[in-house]
Enzyme design. Sequence first.
Site: not given
Length: 380
Positions: A46, A98, A170, A195
């Site tokens: 982690r 978004y 973004d 994406k």
Amino acid sequence: MKIESLVIHGGIDGDERTGAVNVPIFQTSTYKQSAFGVNSGYEYSRTGNPTREALEKLISELEHGYAGFAFASGMAAITAVITLFKAGDKIIISNNIYGGTFRVLDKIFKNFNIGYIIADTTNLAEVKKSIDKTVKAIYIETPTNPLMDITDIKAIADIANDNDILTIVDNTFMTPYLQTPITLGADIVIHSATKYLGGHSDVVSGLVVVNTENLAEKIRFIQNSTGGVLAPFDSFLLIRGIKTLAVRMDRHNANGETIAKYLNDREEVSKVYYPGFHDHPGYEVQTRQANGYGGIISFVIKNGYDYKKFLSSFKLITFGESLGGVESLICHPASMTHAAIPAEIRQKVGIVDNLIRLSVGIENSDDLIEDLVAAFKASK
């Protein structure tokens, strides 16, 4: 090194120990410590993992940043960035941002008294007017999802600097192949790497790049403390996807232009949102700050045509969520990606019920047009 080479050889190139040309998948949760308080640089996955580290260094180089961070989804990346702020702070956001970004601000962070102000970020006067002592950041998408509005990144960064606040961009639609916001003054860049960066619709992931050591320390602490990290295998897949980013984006750009021109000539279409058109309000800014116009097109089907029949009639193009894969994907923003945004806001900005968003893939453009022709016929 030019970006076409950097996407292949950037970050950590291969494995020095074995000579493997690809970074190995370090599928481990923990690491052997040679003595009390002594390790090889890793102690728990982690906190740090060599495969994830290779990805993080790669995206940092591509975005010209100070450091990069990989998360389990684009929303996990966005959430980590918003966690930088405290109760009483506000963030200016683009007016057709978004839906998932709006939802996490409106439904989650509002509970912790972190607020937002919706503004048309293409209108610099409106942005300046929206700033008061509670505003700590300007969060933009450019192009926006789904209406393809273009915001001048450098101008926004200048406004932010004048007011001692952050600029967050973004960059999912453009990727660092087409646009590098940090070189234009942005402080933080976010990607839904699911994406275009992944590019094959086979991994869900998010990336953050920051421009200073101070921001890097804060995001690193948040990443480790909250734990929404990207797994080693997914990190490997994303590195592999990025290797072909340049050739894929060239094809997305070319196909996007072809399909946009085709849609603009259809009698069934009343409006096409595509920043590569000379009459697009943001064309000059997009041309100046980016190296292409991308493969996302939104368009409005005229009243009198059935957009539901249109969307259900494709054979090649896939009707579904997401974007940026090698395959073309088409969706209905009002009921899918932007359903979380109140209807009155959707209508006000132009996310109407007959608005369609098309992510143009890398298939043969003639085949895509043939599929669109059949769908338009079915809509009559």
